[in-house]
Design a protein around this motif. Structure first.
Motif, PDB file in Angstrom:
ATOM      1  N   LEU A  78       6.722 -15.320  -0.684  1.00  0.00           N
ATOM      2  CA  LEU A  78       5.864 -14.235  -1.407  1.00  0.00           C
ATOM      3  C   LEU A  78       5.708 -12.789  -0.683  1.00  0.00           C
ATOM      4  O   LEU A  78       5.842 -11.939  -1.052  1.00  0.00           O
ATOM      5  N   ALA A  79       5.667 -13.140   0.510  1.00  0.00           N
ATOM      6  CA  ALA A  79       5.470 -12.066   1.723  1.00  0.00           C
ATOM      7  C   ALA A  79       6.829 -10.991   1.428  1.00  0.00           C
ATOM      8  O   ALA A  79       6.594  -9.811   1.937  1.00  0.00           O
ATOM      9  N   ALA A  80       7.822 -11.671   1.089  1.00  0.00           N
ATOM     10  CA  ALA A  80       8.919 -10.888   1.155  1.00  0.00           C
ATOM     11  C   ALA A  80       9.199  -9.974  -0.087  1.00  0.00           C
ATOM     12  O   ALA A  80      10.226  -9.219  -0.154  1.00  0.00           O
ATOM     13  N   VAL A  81       8.313 -10.088  -1.173  1.00  0.00           N
ATOM     14  CA  VAL A  81       8.573  -9.628  -2.533  1.00  0.00           C
ATOM     15  C   VAL A  81       8.532  -8.097  -1.981  1.00  0.00           C
ATOM     16  O   VAL A  81       9.421  -7.158  -2.849  1.00  0.00           O
ATOM     17  N   PRO A  82       7.526  -7.434  -1.671  1.00  0.00           N
ATOM     18  CA  PRO A  82       7.494  -6.166  -1.495  1.00  0.00           C
ATOM     19  C   PRO A  82       8.516  -5.469  -0.740  1.00  0.00           C
ATOM     20  O   PRO A  82       9.199  -4.613  -1.319  1.00  0.00           O
ATOM     21  N   ALA A  83       9.307  -6.042   0.016  1.00  0.00           N
ATOM     22  CA  ALA A  83      10.544  -5.539   0.680  1.00  0.00           C
ATOM     23  C   ALA A  83      11.665  -5.622  -0.293  1.00  0.00           C
ATOM     24  O   ALA A  83      12.623  -4.716  -0.187  1.00  0.00           O
ATOM     25  N   LEU A  84      11.668  -6.660  -1.240  1.00  0.00           N
ATOM     26  CA  LEU A  84      12.716  -6.945  -2.112  1.00  0.00           C
ATOM     27  C   LEU A  84      12.734  -5.788  -3.108  1.00  0.00           C
ATOM     28  O   LEU A  84      13.816  -5.130  -3.632  1.00  0.00           O
ATOM     29  N   VAL A  85      11.593  -5.346  -3.420  1.00  0.00           N
ATOM     30  CA  VAL A  85      11.318  -4.477  -4.673  1.00  0.00           C
ATOM     31  C   VAL A  85      11.694  -3.131  -4.133  1.00  0.00           C
ATOM     32  O   VAL A  85      12.424  -2.349  -4.506  1.00  0.00           O
ATOM     33  N   ALA A  86      11.201  -2.892  -2.679  1.00  0.00           N
ATOM     34  CA  ALA A  86      11.647  -1.560  -2.124  1.00  0.00           C
ATOM     35  C   ALA A  86      13.144  -1.332  -1.864  1.00  0.00           C
ATOM     36  O   ALA A  86      13.785  -0.294  -1.955  1.00  0.00           O
ATOM     37  N   ILE A  87      13.963  -2.568  -1.461  1.00  0.00           N
ATOM     38  CA  ILE A  87      15.322  -2.410  -1.515  1.00  0.00           C
ATOM     39  C   ILE A  87      16.010  -2.147  -2.881  1.00  0.00           C
ATOM     40  O   ILE A  87      16.715  -1.352  -2.934  1.00  0.00           O
TER      41      ILE A  87
ATOM     42  N   LEU B 124       0.858  -1.212   0.115  1.00  0.00           N
ATOM     43  CA  LEU B 124      -0.046   0.040  -0.146  1.00  0.00           C
ATOM     44  C   LEU B 124       0.889   1.240   0.118  1.00  0.00           C
ATOM     45  O   LEU B 124       0.495   2.251  -0.490  1.00  0.00           O
ATOM     46  N   VAL B 125       2.129   1.125   0.624  1.00  0.00           N
ATOM     47  CA  VAL B 125       2.702   2.478   0.632  1.00  0.00           C
ATOM     48  C   VAL B 125       3.704   2.357  -0.388  1.00  0.00           C
ATOM     49  O   VAL B 125       4.472   3.471  -0.820  1.00  0.00           O
ATOM     50  N   PHE B 126       3.885   1.542  -1.527  1.00  0.00           N
ATOM     51  CA  PHE B 126       4.858   1.289  -2.428  1.00  0.00           C
ATOM     52  C   PHE B 126       4.791   2.359  -3.448  1.00  0.00           C
ATOM     53  O   PHE B 126       5.628   3.138  -3.829  1.00  0.00           O
ATOM     54  N   PRO B 127       3.374   3.155  -3.889  1.00  0.00           N
ATOM     55  CA  PRO B 127       3.295   4.007  -4.793  1.00  0.00           C
ATOM     56  C   PRO B 127       4.093   5.441  -4.411  1.00  0.00           C
ATOM     57  O   PRO B 127       4.254   6.330  -5.132  1.00  0.00           O
ATOM     58  N   LEU B 128       4.371   5.505  -3.122  1.00  0.00           N
ATOM     59  CA  LEU B 128       5.099   6.857  -2.421  1.00  0.00           C
ATOM     60  C   LEU B 128       6.616   6.809  -2.699  1.00  0.00           C
ATOM     61  O   LEU B 128       7.262   7.657  -2.410  1.00  0.00           O
TER      62      LEU B 128
ATOM     63  N   TYR C  62       9.114   9.443  -1.378  1.00  0.00           N
ATOM     64  CA  TYR C  62       9.665   9.034  -0.106  1.00  0.00           C
ATOM     65  C   TYR C  62      10.336   7.627  -0.133  1.00  0.00           C
ATOM     66  O   TYR C  62       9.780   6.491   0.358  1.00  0.00           O
ATOM     67  N   PRO C  63      11.340   7.645  -0.940  1.00  0.00           N
ATOM     68  CA  PRO C  63      11.880   6.148  -1.051  1.00  0.00           C
ATOM     69  C   PRO C  63      12.530   5.628   0.248  1.00  0.00           C
ATOM     70  O   PRO C  63      12.444   4.212   0.739  1.00  0.00           O
ATOM     71  N   ARG C  64      13.028   6.385   0.964  1.00  0.00           N
ATOM     72  CA  ARG C  64      13.564   5.668   2.277  1.00  0.00           C
ATOM     73  C   ARG C  64      12.557   5.550   3.343  1.00  0.00           C
ATOM     74  O   ARG C  64      12.627   4.250   3.947  1.00  0.00           O
TER      75      ARG C  64
ATOM     76  N   LEU D  17      11.283   2.108   2.197  1.00  0.00           N
ATOM     77  CA  LEU D  17      11.857   1.068   2.380  1.00  0.00           C
ATOM     78  C   LEU D  17      11.932   0.786   3.997  1.00  0.00           C
ATOM     79  O   LEU D  17      11.898  -0.383   4.232  1.00  0.00           O
ATOM     80  N   LEU D  18      11.939   1.660   4.673  1.00  0.00           N
ATOM     81  CA  LEU D  18      11.998   1.356   6.146  1.00  0.00           C
ATOM     82  C   LEU D  18      10.611   0.768   6.631  1.00  0.00           C
ATOM     83  O   LEU D  18      10.469  -0.367   7.511  1.00  0.00           O
ATOM     84  N   VAL D  19       9.176   1.086   6.164  1.00  0.00           N
ATOM     85  CA  VAL D  19       8.007   0.582   6.558  1.00  0.00           C
ATOM     86  C   VAL D  19       8.088  -0.814   5.856  1.00  0.00           C
ATOM     87  O   VAL D  19       7.471  -1.552   6.849  1.00  0.00           O
ATOM     88  N   THR D  20       8.607  -1.111   4.626  1.00  0.00           N
ATOM     89  CA  THR D  20       8.133  -2.214   4.113  1.00  0.00           C
ATOM     90  C   THR D  20       9.248  -3.415   4.775  1.00  0.00           C
ATOM     91  O   THR D  20       8.777  -4.476   5.160  1.00  0.00           O
ATOM     92  N   VAL D  21      10.363  -3.080   5.089  1.00  0.00           N
ATOM     93  CA  VAL D  21      11.187  -3.859   5.651  1.00  0.00           C
ATOM     94  C   VAL D  21      10.938  -4.180   7.071  1.00  0.00           C
ATOM     95  O   VAL D  21      11.076  -5.340   7.567  1.00  0.00           O
TER      96      VAL D  21
END
Length: 391
Positions: free
Chosen positions: A84-93, A53-57, A61-63, A66-70
């Motif tokens: 599969l639950a780790a995919v958003p964090a990998l994309v954010a990284i 949900l926060v990815f479009p930002l 606000y990339p940092r 990143l902090l929220v997703t990780v």
């Protein structure tokens, strides 16, 4: 990651599509866990959804993304919802690395890798088994793959930007060489013809003076025009050949050439070779000063000219004034050329032919050229003039 030039989706639309895909992955993992014997706690759904949900930002606000997703990944690690639950964090990284936040991203990757290793080791009763290593290395490997992917894409885009810049510079150099070649050809051909005219006019003037006759004004005008044309051609070729230093730094030598014609010229220029100045503004300003000096020498009835070149925060101001009395004049090719140069850069040109008293300057040309940063809105040139003689 940023889209390619040929992609149909771009910007926010692409971000929303990626967010939907990531949310689908996490919800599928949560649903699989929920229907299992162990089930999924109620707080597991927000932890799984917050990253997508926060990815479009991420563009703004990339940092923070990143902090929220990780953080959500670490908090949901004990739920056992699958990879599969780790995919958003990998994309954010990956996207955070792409944006250049390498220190923060590397630090988080090392932290998550350490936490993963310790968690698996603890769950195995602090026994370093093959299964612990396999599970830990799988997560750590994917974290590093995301990190390397973002960095490689960043390096690729930087390389492409540098290659494009190099290509543009090569095109500019080629165009400059072609201009010099054309200028040289024109100089060689035109200077020869003008020199013949000048020599013939000079001989005629010499013979007329030798016979004690008054030279015809037309003949004198021809000789002067030939001299001016020859000087202009040589100066143009010199300027095209020599790109080192600002042209405005040559204003004082330019004024020295006019002082020999009986004019007192006062010059103050705030631009030298060490100043950072846009090339187009520099060129236009020099030509405006040159044309204004030529007008003053040819058409002014005075004997003094004042040249001021001042640099402000957002514009370069050129002010050339003489103490002549041009009450009535019509803008000729000189003023028209100045106006065209100023208009092309989005500046303003003002011509004031006010009356003068003893020691005062009257006919004044003022040009204001906006500097590239901040960008200025083009404003039509203003020529406050009345019909009469041309300048």
């Amino acid at each position: 990651m940023p889209n390619t030039a040929g992609s149909r989706l771009s910007g926010r639309r692409l971000d929303l599509v990626v967010a939907v895909i990531l949310l689908s992955d996490t919800l599928v993992s949560g649903a699989a866990k929920a229907v299992s014997d162990e089930g999924l706690p109620w707080y597991g759904w927000p932890l799984l959804a917050i990253g997508p949900l926060v990815f479009p930002l991420w563009r703004r606000y990339p940092r923070a993304v990143l902090l929220v997703t990780v953080g959500a990944l670490i908090a949901s690690g004990h739920l056992g919802v699958g990879p599969l639950a780790a995919v958003p964090a990998l994309v954010a990284i990956a996207v955070a690395t792409y944006r250049g936040h390498r220190k923060l991203t590397v630090g988080l990757v090392l932290f998550v890798s350490t936490v993963t290793m310790l968690a698996n080791w603890s769950s195995a009763g602090f026994q370093l088994t093959g299964e612990v290593l396999e599970q830990s290395m799988l997560v750590i490997g994917w974290l590093h793959v995301a990190l390397i992917s973002g960095e490689s894409r960043r390096q690729r885009d930087a390389y492409m930007a540098e290659a494009e810049h190099t290509r543009e510079e090569a095109v500019k150099r080629k165009a400059a060489d072609e201009r010099v070649r054309i200028a040289r050809e024109l100089h060689d051909s035109l200077t020869h013809s003008i020199s013949v005219i000048r020599v013939q006019a000079g001989v005629a003037l010499h013979l007329a003076r030798k016979r004690g006759e008054e030279p015809p004004p037309a003949l004198v005008a021809v000789e002067e025009a030939a001299k001016d044309a020859t000087r202009e051609l040589r100066e143009t070729l010199t300027m095209l050949r020599d790109d080192e230093g600002h042209r405005l730094s040559r204003v004082k030598p330019l004024a020295d050439r006019y002082r020999g014609l009986g004019f007192t010229i006062d010059v103050e220029c705030e631009v030298d070779d060490t100043a950072v100045l846009d090339e187009e503004v520099d060129h236009a300003a020099y030509r405006i000063v040159q044309e204004a000096l030529t007008n003053a020498v040819r058409h002014s009835a005075g004997d003094r000219v004042r040249v001021r070149v001042r640099r402000g925060d957002d514009a370069l101001v050129i002010d050339v004034a003489d103490n002549g009395r041009a009450r009535d004049f019509t803008p000729g090719r000189g003023l028209t050329g100045m106006r065209e140069r100023v208009d092309a850069l989005g500046g303003t040109l003002t011509v004031d032919n006010g009356a003068v008293g003893p020691g005062e300057y009257g006919f004044t040309v003022t040009a204001r050229l906006p500097l590239p940063e901040p960008a200025a809105v083009p404003i039509p040139a203003q020529v406050g003039a009345e019909p009469g003689s041309q300048r």
